[in-house]
Every structure is written in structure tokens, then in C-alpha cells.
Design a protein around this motif. Structure first.
Motif, PDB file in Angstrom:
ATOM      1  N   VAL A 128       0.845  -1.207   0.000  1.00 56.54           N
ATOM      2  CA  VAL A 128       0.000   0.000   0.000  1.00 56.54           C
ATOM      3  C   VAL A 128       0.879   1.256   0.000  1.00 56.54           C
ATOM      4  O   VAL A 128       0.626   2.215  -0.748  1.00 56.54           O
ATOM      5  N   ALA A 129       1.942   1.252   0.822  1.00 56.24           N
ATOM      6  CA  ALA A 129       2.804   2.439   0.902  1.00 56.24           C
ATOM      7  C   ALA A 129       3.519   2.682  -0.433  1.00 56.24           C
ATOM      8  O   ALA A 129       3.617   3.827  -0.895  1.00 56.24           O
ATOM      9  N   ALA A 130       4.006   1.601  -1.068  1.00 55.22           N
ATOM     10  CA  ALA A 130       4.697   1.758  -2.357  1.00 55.22           C
ATOM     11  C   ALA A 130       3.701   2.197  -3.436  1.00 55.22           C
ATOM     12  O   ALA A 130       4.025   3.051  -4.283  1.00 55.22           O
ATOM     13  N   GLY A 131       2.482   1.642  -3.410  1.00 56.16           N
ATOM     14  CA  GLY A 131       1.453   2.037  -4.380  1.00 56.16           C
ATOM     15  C   GLY A 131       1.085   3.509  -4.225  1.00 56.16           C
ATOM     16  O   GLY A 131       0.893   4.226  -5.216  1.00 56.16           O
ATOM     17  N   THR A 132       0.995   3.967  -2.973  1.00 52.85           N
ATOM     18  CA  THR A 132       0.676   5.373  -2.704  1.00 52.85           C
ATOM     19  C   THR A 132       1.788   6.269  -3.253  1.00 52.85           C
ATOM     20  O   THR A 132       1.526   7.282  -3.909  1.00 52.85           O
ATOM     21  N   LEU A 133       3.045   5.879  -2.989  1.00 48.85           N
ATOM     22  CA  LEU A 133       4.189   6.655  -3.482  1.00 48.85           C
ATOM     23  C   LEU A 133       4.183   6.702  -5.009  1.00 48.85           C
ATOM     24  O   LEU A 133       4.426   7.753  -5.611  1.00 48.85           O
ATOM     25  N   PHE A 172       9.860   6.236 -12.852  1.00 47.32           N
ATOM     26  CA  PHE A 172       9.451   6.096 -11.445  1.00 47.32           C
ATOM     27  C   PHE A 172       8.512   4.911 -11.242  1.00 47.32           C
ATOM     28  O   PHE A 172       8.579   4.234 -10.216  1.00 47.32           O
ATOM     29  N   SER A 173       7.624   4.662 -12.213  1.00 50.81           N
ATOM     30  CA  SER A 173       6.706   3.521 -12.080  1.00 50.81           C
ATOM     31  C   SER A 173       7.490   2.225 -11.987  1.00 50.81           C
ATOM     32  O   SER A 173       7.276   1.400 -11.100  1.00 50.81           O
ATOM     33  N   VAL A 174       8.429   2.044 -12.947  1.00 55.31           N
ATOM     34  CA  VAL A 174       9.202   0.797 -12.990  1.00 55.31           C
ATOM     35  C   VAL A 174      10.046   0.661 -11.722  1.00 55.31           C
ATOM     36  O   VAL A 174      10.104  -0.399 -11.106  1.00 55.31           O
ATOM     37  N   MET A 175      10.666   1.766 -11.316  1.00 56.02           N
ATOM     38  CA  MET A 175      11.551   1.709 -10.154  1.00 56.02           C
ATOM     39  C   MET A 175      10.772   1.304  -8.888  1.00 56.02           C
ATOM     40  O   MET A 175      11.215   0.436  -8.124  1.00 56.02           O
ATOM     41  N   ILE A 176       9.614   1.914  -8.688  1.00 53.35           N
ATOM     42  CA  ILE A 176       8.864   1.624  -7.458  1.00 53.35           C
ATOM     43  C   ILE A 176       8.272   0.211  -7.509  1.00 53.35           C
ATOM     44  O   ILE A 176       8.228  -0.491  -6.492  1.00 53.35           O
ATOM     45  N   LEU A 177       7.842  -0.233  -8.694  1.00 53.45           N
ATOM     46  CA  LEU A 177       7.348  -1.617  -8.822  1.00 53.45           C
ATOM     47  C   LEU A 177       8.449  -2.613  -8.457  1.00 53.45           C
ATOM     48  O   LEU A 177       8.232  -3.572  -7.706  1.00 53.45           O
ATOM     49  N   LEU A 232      17.371   1.200 -16.448  1.00 50.90           N
ATOM     50  CA  LEU A 232      18.055   1.774 -15.286  1.00 50.90           C
ATOM     51  C   LEU A 232      17.164   1.668 -14.040  1.00 50.90           C
ATOM     52  O   LEU A 232      17.623   1.287 -12.946  1.00 50.90           O
ATOM     53  N   ALA A 233      15.873   1.975 -14.216  1.00 47.43           N
ATOM     54  CA  ALA A 233      14.936   1.929 -13.088  1.00 47.43           C
ATOM     55  C   ALA A 233      14.800   0.513 -12.546  1.00 47.43           C
ATOM     56  O   ALA A 233      14.673   0.316 -11.330  1.00 47.43           O
ATOM     57  N   GLY A 234      14.828  -0.487 -13.447  1.00 42.89           N
ATOM     58  CA  GLY A 234      14.738  -1.879 -13.002  1.00 42.89           C
ATOM     59  C   GLY A 234      15.904  -2.234 -12.094  1.00 42.89           C
ATOM     60  O   GLY A 234      15.736  -2.818 -11.028  1.00 42.89           O
TER      61      GLY A 234
END
Lengths: 366, 172
Positions: A178-183, A212-217, A342-344
Motif C-alpha cells: 500500500v505504501a509503495a502504491g501510494t508513493l 518512477f513507475s518501474v523503479m517503485i514496482l 536503469l529503473a529496473g
């Protein structure tokens, strides 16, 4: 099945696991900030008039205040325990670090979330000064607004950290998702600041969203280090997107009615913030899960390509926009592939770093 | 418990009490006007601050002589002759009897043109407000504003670098 070691050690706490309450309050605060942001963006596009004290603004202020006060409370309690030589449980926010020498002992997760909330106050003053000079413009990507969004993002990073510490427990696992999804959802607004960068033929905002999407996923997938981690973050984001798709225009209309203000002429009714979130994210999350055995940069690059390639289609579907010029489209997809790779790699590494916040299982049993 | 509830109710009442008057939105205060002839329509363009400066938001009003009833149109903005924006003429949210742009800023200094295409009972007409001089933006240079505003990002990067170095031995 997870075993609640700390709750057994402190029966007075009852059935609530130690660390869950402050972590939940910090996360709740960040969710209130996100609600305030989606509402505020919709308010400006559909209704307009602005003051310091609109309800969406109060949500934004309250979100940071709640997270900040919870973080401060944990830091003060930890400091008091450390001064009395009582054992400090690293499950609550991670290992404690000294602040201002040894004046304060702050669990590192709560230190980060608290610093974010404190920065929000400072950038609030910078924003007030800015509005005094430039007027109450409704420009989301003005420098002070980006400063405010970055401050809230730091609190959100702190929220991910405090749950990552407890990742071996079910509340920690769900909390990380939830916290990562919110971020992730929140960052899709912050990346609008990238429009100030000279990107040549590249759409810097789309490329930034992909990064940012890929990195946080990846970060979510590797901190949980189990099958379904990336998908869990993707599902949380999709849920928030669907919820805000309904909530943002609804709350805006209700608030406009309550204050006797009319909706603007020619309102398109398309939710602003939810439409900034790539609808292709679930697809990317599935790709990350399926390509788990390959190097992180491969799945990352694919994720970047999926997001940048499908972003114009989403805008065509929702706004009825035209397809961008081919050169710009191709350049952005190429940038998406490079940044996604890079994000991965970065996201994978960040996930592993977050795992280090928690003491090893053996230590806790010792 | 009762005290807590009372304190909460008091806080809520205070908040709402303070919020309600704060929601009284400022009226549109026109300090400068210009005239534009769009075919058969006389338009008065109002500005809430004058002169106009880049990035500084203001209220613009666009008032046809006999009101906006039965009329519609488009506003196209040009900077140095290049189209920057176009939108349908919409009522000003705080001055509903005229068209307008609320808290709107022209983003860059230079010479701007506002082109009005109006359609109404007397037919269609086009008119332009040419040579609208937009002065230099007030305040610090944008580079400095961005540097101040991205400090949290660089702080976060510094934290990541420290964490990266401390975990290098165990992660790699």
C-alpha cells in the motif's frame, strides 16, 4: 504463517502487533495527502477559485501533519527508552540512529517520514511567498509546488521503510504494497516538474512516469522478495486509480455545491490525477513477475517501453487527443526503454537495501 | 473520553468557523481595459493587474457590449506570432456575466496577441488585441527557484548514496 514475536513479549499491547499503530498512522497520513492532491487538482480544473483554506488544501496539510506528529511521537518515545537504557525494538521503524549527536534516538524510517513532514512546513512558507509574488496561480508544476510534492514523497518513502522493517509479518507485507502504491500514484504528479527540463524530442513527463513507475514496482517486488510483490503494488495503484476516478469529480462537485460555486463552462469531467497514472501499469507488473528470472534491466526496459508506448493511447482514449508526431513518439519510447532498464536495476537494489533495515531473523530469535 | 470528544468538537468548530469566512473569494477587480472590435461585436478586455508580467497570474475578463447571452466563441493566444493556446470562451467563475480567464498567467515575457472569434445573433466576427506587452517575470531567476525547490530530492539522493555504500558489502 507469520509468528508475532513482539506481541507475545508485550501482552499489555493486546492483539495489535507492536509497530503497526504508528506505521498505520504515517501511512494514513500519506493517503490523506494523496486524497487532498487528487481533489485539489480536480477543484482547479473543474471549479477554480482558490484560497489557503479550501477543503482539499486542508487534506494536504492534515496528511503531512498526521504523518509528522506520528513520526515525532515515535522518535520521542524511542529517545526516552534509549535514555533509560531500555531495549529499543528495531521492528518499530528500523534501527535507531543518533540525531544531533545523541540528543535524539530516531528509528531511521520515522526519521525520514518526519523529515518529509518538517520539509512540507518549510516549503509551505516558500509557496506562500511565491503566491504573494505571482498570485494564486493554479500551476501544479511551479517550483514551490514541486518542493511540497517532493517533501510529501519523502514522508511516503519513510512509510515504505517502516513497513519494510516488518515485511516478515503480514501487516508489514500489505503495508509495503500500500505504501509503495501510494508513493507511485503520487509520483505521477511530481514528474510533471520534469516538463521544465529540455528533453529535445523526448516527452520528459512520459519518460519520467515510466522511470518512477518501474523503479517503485521493482522496489516493492524485491523488498517483499516473493512472487506477486510487483503485482501487489500494481493492484494497489489500479485500485487507487479506480477509486479516484470516481472520487475526484464527485467530491469536487459536492464541495462546489456546498460552497455555492458553479462548475466551469466546458468541464470535460475527466479525472486529472487518476489519468496521470499509466493504465498499463498492471501489464508492467505482470511482466515484472513473469520475467523474474532474467536480469532486472530486461524487465525494466520492457516496462519502460510498455508505459511510454501506451501513454499516448490512454490520452487518445480519455481526452480524444491526437497521436503525437512519430519522431517524438519513437524518441520517447527509446528513452522509456533506457530509463526503464536503469529503473529496473535501481529498484531491485533499493528493494534489497530496504531489506537491510530489518534485523536478520536469526538476530530476533536470539 | 467526554473531554476528548468535546475537545475534538471544539477543534472542528474552530476549523469550520475559520474556514467559512476564508472561503469568501475575492471579487474580480478590473484595473485596466482595452477595446477589441470583433466584426459586429465590441469587446472590452479587462485586466486585474497592469502591466502584465510573465508568470504572474491575474483575472482577465472579456465582455461583449450587449452581454454574452446567445454568443459563443474561441480565444487563441499567440506569443511572438506563434500559437501558444486556444480555448472556448468560458464564463469567468467569479464574474459569471462575462467571459474570462481566472487566476491565469502568461508564462513568458514578450509580445502576445489575443485573437477572439465570436459567433452570435449578428453573425461571426474576428478581432485581435495585438502587441500585448508581457514584462519580465518578477522574483528570483527560475534556476535559483528550482534549486531551492529540489533540495528534498537531492537530500533523498544523498540518503540513498549513504545506504547504498553501507549495504554494498552484503548486497553485491
Amino acid at each position: 504463517m507469520t509468528v508475532n514475536i513482539t506481541a507475545a513479549a508485550t501482552p499489555s499491547v493486546g492483539t495489535v502487533p507492536r509497530g503497526l499503530v504508528p506505521a498505520g498512522v504515517v501511512l494514513g497520513g500519506t493517503l490523506i495527502s494523496l486524497i487532498g492532491l487528487t481533489w485539489d487538482i480536480q477543484w482547479h480544473s473543474d471549479v477554480g477559485p482558490d484560497t489557503f483554506f479550501t477543503l482539499p488544501h486542508l487534506f494536504l496539510y492534515a496528511g503531512s501533519a498526521i504523518s509528522g506528529l506520528a513520526s515525532l511521537a515515535v522518535v520521542l518515545l524511542t529517545t526516552a527508552n534509549a535514555k533509560r537504557d531500555k531495549a529499543v525494538d528495531p521492528l518499530v521503524g528500523g534501527r535507531a540512529v543518533g540525531v544531533f549527536g545523541r540528543t535524539f534516538s530516531a528509528p531511521v524510517g520515522y526519521l525520514v517520514s518526519g523529515i518529509g513532514a518538517a520539509l512540507f512546513l518549510v516549503y509551505g512558507l516558500w509557496d506562500q511567498w511565491w503566491h504573494g509574488l505571482y498570485g494564486f496561480d493554479a500551476v501544479i508544476d511551479s517550483p514551490p509546488h514541486i518542493g511540497l510534492l517532493l517533501s510529501i514523497s519523502i514522508t511516503m518513502v519513510g512509510a515504505v521503510m517502516v513497513f519494510a522493517v516488518a515485511r516478515d509479518q503480514s501487516w508489514g507485507t500489505y503495508g509495503v504494497a500500500v505504501a509503495a502504491g501510494t508513493l507511485l500514484a503520487f509520483s505521477m504528479v511530481t514528474v510533471l516538474g520534469l516538463s521544465a527540463l529540455p528533453g529535445g524530442p523526448v516527452n520528459t513527463v512520459n519518460a519520467g512516469s515510466a522511470f518512477f513507475s518501474v523503479m517503485i514496482l521493482f522496489m516493492g517486488a524485491y523488498v517483499l522478495n516473493r512472487r506477486g510483490g510487483a503485482l501487489a503494488v500494481g493492484v494497489v495503484v489500479a485500485f487507487l486509480q479506480a477509486l479516484f476516478w470516481w472520487f475526484s469529480p464527485w467530491a469536487t462537485e459536492v464541495y462546489a455545491d456546498a460552497t455555492g460555486l458553479p462548475l466551469r463552462d466546458y468541464v470535460d469531467g475527466i479525472p486529472g490525477l487518476p489519468n496521470m497514472i499509466p493504465m498499463s501499469l498492471l501489464l508492467v507488473a505482470v511482466a515484472v513477475e513473469l520475467l523474474r528470472g532474467l536480469p532486472a534491466w530486461v524487465a525494466g526496459a520492457l516496462g519502460g517501453v510498455i508505459i511510454t508506448a501506451l501513454a499516448p493511447l490512454q490520452r487518445m482514449l480519455t481526452y480524444g487527443s491526437n497521436f503525437p508526431a512519430l519522431q517524438r513518439y519513437v524518441a520517447t519510447v527509446v528513452a522509456g526503454a533506457v530509463l526503464g532498464a536503469l529503473a529496473g536495476m535501481l529498484g531491485r537494489r533499493f528493494g534489497q537495501m530496504l531489506r537491510h533495515l530489518a534485523p536478520a531473523k536469526e538476530d530476533r530469535h536470539a | 473520553m467526554r473531554k476528548t470528544l468535546l475537545a475534538l468538537a471544539g477543534t472542528a468548530a474552530l476549523l469550520l468557523g475559520l474556514t467559512a469566512p476564508a472561503l469568501a473569494f475575492e471579487p474580480v477587480n478590473v484595473v485596466h481595459t482595452e477595446k477589441v472590435q470583433a466584426g459586429p461585436y465590441d469587446l472590452t478586455i479587462g485586466f486585474s493587474t497592469w502591466p502584465v508580467k510573465a508568470m504572474q497570474s491575474l483575472d482577465f475578463t472579456f465582455a461583449p457590449e450587449n452581454g454574452i447571452e446567445g454568443k459563443k466563441g474561441t480565444l487563441t493566444l499567440y506569443r511572438e506570432g506563434v500559437e501558444a493556446d486556444d480555448s472556448p470562451l468560458a464564463r469567468h467563475p467569479r464574474k459569471r456575466e462575462v467571459w474570462g480567464l481566472d487566476i491565469f498567467a502568461l508564462p513568458e515575457q514578450g509580445t502576445w496577441t489575443m485573437k477572439f472569434d465570436v459567433e452570435g445573433p449578428e453573425g461571426t466576427g474576428t478581432g485581435e488585441l495585438k502587441n500585448l506587452a508581457v514584462m519580465e517575470q518578477p522574483g528570483p531567476p527560475m534556476g535559483l527557484s528550482w534549486a531551492i525547490s529540489t533540495i528534498p530530492l537531492f537530500g533523498l539522493i544523498a540518503l540513498i548514496v549513504i545506504a547504498w555504500r553501507r549495504t554494498r558489502a552484503t548486497v553485491d
